[in-house]
Design an enzyme around this catalytic site. Structure first.
Site, PDB file in Angstrom:
ATOM      1  N   ASP A  17       0.876  -0.753   0.071  1.00  0.00           N
ATOM      2  CA  ASP A  17      -0.715  -0.437  -0.573  1.00  0.00           C
ATOM      3  C   ASP A  17       1.222   0.908   0.382  1.00  0.00           C
ATOM      4  O   ASP A  17       0.647   1.871  -0.918  1.00  0.00           O
ATOM      5  CB  ASP A  17      -0.900  -0.475   0.898  1.00  0.00           C
ATOM      6  CG  ASP A  17      -2.365  -0.722   1.615  1.00  0.00           C
ATOM      7  OD1 ASP A  17      -1.992  -2.217  -0.014  1.00  0.00           O
ATOM      8  OD2 ASP A  17      -2.553  -1.316   2.125  1.00  0.00           O
ATOM      9  N   ARG A  97       0.306   6.280  17.270  1.00  0.00           N
ATOM     10  CA  ARG A  97       0.099   6.803  16.200  1.00  0.00           C
ATOM     11  C   ARG A  97       0.567   8.729  15.850  1.00  0.00           C
ATOM     12  O   ARG A  97       1.388   9.304  15.191  1.00  0.00           O
ATOM     13  CB  ARG A  97      -1.047   7.716  15.158  1.00  0.00           C
ATOM     14  CG  ARG A  97      -1.887   6.077  15.346  1.00  0.00           C
ATOM     15  CD  ARG A  97      -1.035   5.140  14.277  1.00  0.00           C
ATOM     16  NE  ARG A  97      -1.495   4.117  13.366  1.00  0.00           N
ATOM     17  CZ  ARG A  97      -0.758   2.572  13.148  1.00  0.00           C
ATOM     18  NH1 ARG A  97       0.536   2.914  13.498  1.00  0.00           N
ATOM     19  NH2 ARG A  97      -1.120   1.965  12.616  1.00  0.00           N
ATOM     20  N   ASP A 126      -6.776   6.218  12.231  1.00  0.00           N
ATOM     21  CA  ASP A 126      -6.023   6.060  11.569  1.00  0.00           C
ATOM     22  C   ASP A 126      -5.672   7.771  11.305  1.00  0.00           C
ATOM     23  O   ASP A 126      -4.848   8.847  12.093  1.00  0.00           O
ATOM     24  CB  ASP A 126      -4.710   5.170  11.112  1.00  0.00           C
ATOM     25  CG  ASP A 126      -4.265   4.308  12.541  1.00  0.00           C
ATOM     26  OD1 ASP A 126      -4.325   4.359  13.943  1.00  0.00           O
ATOM     27  OD2 ASP A 126      -4.165   3.417  11.601  1.00  0.00           O
ATOM     28  N   SER A 180      -5.415  -8.637   8.271  1.00  0.00           N
ATOM     29  CA  SER A 180      -4.407  -6.956   8.117  1.00  0.00           C
ATOM     30  C   SER A 180      -3.777  -7.181   9.487  1.00  0.00           C
ATOM     31  O   SER A 180      -4.139  -7.555  10.535  1.00  0.00           O
ATOM     32  CB  SER A 180      -4.238  -6.049   7.850  1.00  0.00           C
ATOM     33  OG  SER A 180      -5.752  -5.590   8.626  1.00  0.00           O
TER      34      SER A 180
END
Length: 407
Positions: A17, A97, A126, A180
């Site tokens: 990605d 994050r 996110d 994932s």
């Protein structure tokens, strides 16, 4: 807008990605890209990310080991509050994050970049966490979120784009990935595909860090964690750095199946999602920290912390780590930790971490007050009579009124 962007700092993992995003940024914005890859203890080899970035012609490639900063400045402050979101989630993804976004902004400032970019989708939390952090640290910085701009809305479209641009595709990515995974030193998060239906139990192969509790050792393991001012500093008497300590607890907890959680949570963006989280070391720390606080915090301190914790947890989950209200709460929490020092003994067994002993030079626990034997006379049993009468006065008044009203 594209003409205004000359340089972008991209949060780059080296995966499919973000590799597609890297090429897309070069094509769409015709700009220079600086890649930033953070080592937060995800357990993956990061040099392949450098090789891939070089393949795209990237000159400025940043790979940074942030494990100590992550645990010391983000994980430990959060654990001082015994932080749990919606009663269960230890916020392993959420707390990573703001650190990644902070470094993105700092690198942008260092390199004179106009914008930062991330690979978060338009459905998840996110994107909010990255961008709120950027807003708080540099109000002028631009943020490019490709998933909200491009027309590559399916896995097939992504693969076609990759093939067209000669972007290497791992063989297992050609089919549907079973789920994932996002990982760092605090936890592993698995979502999607085989986990999407909350009515179906998660397959055993999804777990990354913990053995099935049923398959864990049949003998318990006992460890002692040393605390200083609310932070863990040692295991079994051995002083360890923050990252080394959490790494060791992950190994111990994972071996005993501690910290596995199947959760349906409420995302900030409005939908529910299901994931399998594994936080072995963090689960031990939560239990141990409550153990040492139980003898070092006054009742008022402990109860106030527990009242404020859900708000504090929600702020972190929603991306407000750098908001003034989170910093205000942190100051209160840190003040409460000045005497949270001592040792906690924890038993690990078949998925459970249980406190079995705790000691502190600043303990508020009084053997003299609680003993069933003859005490020093500090506590007079007769005092309880007046205490109960005064507390019961309003209840008597309330009951009398109800009787008068025929209720």
């Amino acid at each position: 807008m594209a003409k205004d962007i000359k340089k972008v700092v991209l949060a780059y993992s080296g995966g499919l990605d973000t590799s597609i995003i890297l090429k897309w940024l070069q094509e769409t914005y015709n700009c220079e890209v600086v890649t930033f890859t953070a080592d937060l203890g995800q357990g993956e080899e990061l040099e392949p990310a450098r090789k891939k970035a070089e393949m795209f012609g990237i000159k400025d490639i940043r790979i940074e080991d942030l494990r100590e900063e992550f645990v010391r400045d983000f994980v430990f402050p959060m654990f001082r509050a015994n932080t749990v979101y919606e009663g269960q989630y230890l916020l392993g993804t959420s707390i990573a994050r703001p650190l990644i976004a902070k470094r993105l902004v700092e690198i942008a400032q260092e390199t004179g970049a106009d914008a930062i970019s991330h690979g978060a989708t338009g459905k998840g939390n996110d994107q909010v966490r990255f961008e709120l952090t950027a807003n708080a640290l540099d109000p002028a910085i631009k943020v490019i979120a490709p998933w909200r701009e491009w027309d590559l809305q399916s896995r097939t479209a992504l693969l076609n784009y990759a093939e067209k641009n000669q972007i290497p595709i791992a063989k297992d990515k050609r089919g549907e990935a079973p789920f994932s995974v996002d990982a760092n030193l605090l936890h592993t998060s698995s979502e999607g595909m085989v986990l999407e239906d909350p009515a179906v139990p998660a397959p055993d192969y999804v777990a990354q860090r913990t053995v099935n509790p049923e398959d864990a050792p049949n003998e318990a393991e006992v460890i002692t964690i040393g605390y200083e001012k609310g932070d863990p500093v040692s295991i079994n008497g051995e002083k360890l750095s923050p990252a080394a300590l959490l790494t060791k607890l992950n190994e111990l907890g994972g071996k005993h199946g501690v910290g596995r959680l199947d959760l349906v949570e409420n995302r900030f963006v409005g939908m529910k999602s299901r994931g399998l989280y594994e936080t072995p070391g963090g689960t031990i720390l939560l239990v141990a920290h409550r153990g040492i606080e139980s003898i070092t915090l006054d009742r008022g301190e402990a109860h106030l912390k527990d009242e404020l914790m859900p708000k504090y947890a929600e702020l972190i989950y929603n991306g407000f780590w750098y908001a003034p209200e989170r910093e205000m709460l942190q100051a209160l929490i840190d003040k409460s930790q000045q005497f949270v020092t001592g040792d906690v003994t924890v038993k690990l067994y078949k998925g459970q971490a249980s406190v079995i002993a705790r000691t502190s030079p600043y303990s508020l626990y009084s053997m003299d007050l609680v003993t069933f034997e003859e005490g020093s006379g500090t506590y007079d049993h007769h005092d309880a009579e007046g205490f109960i009468k005064l507390n019961g006065l309003r209840l008597k008044t309330y009951a009398a009124r109800n009787q008068k009203a025929g209720k």
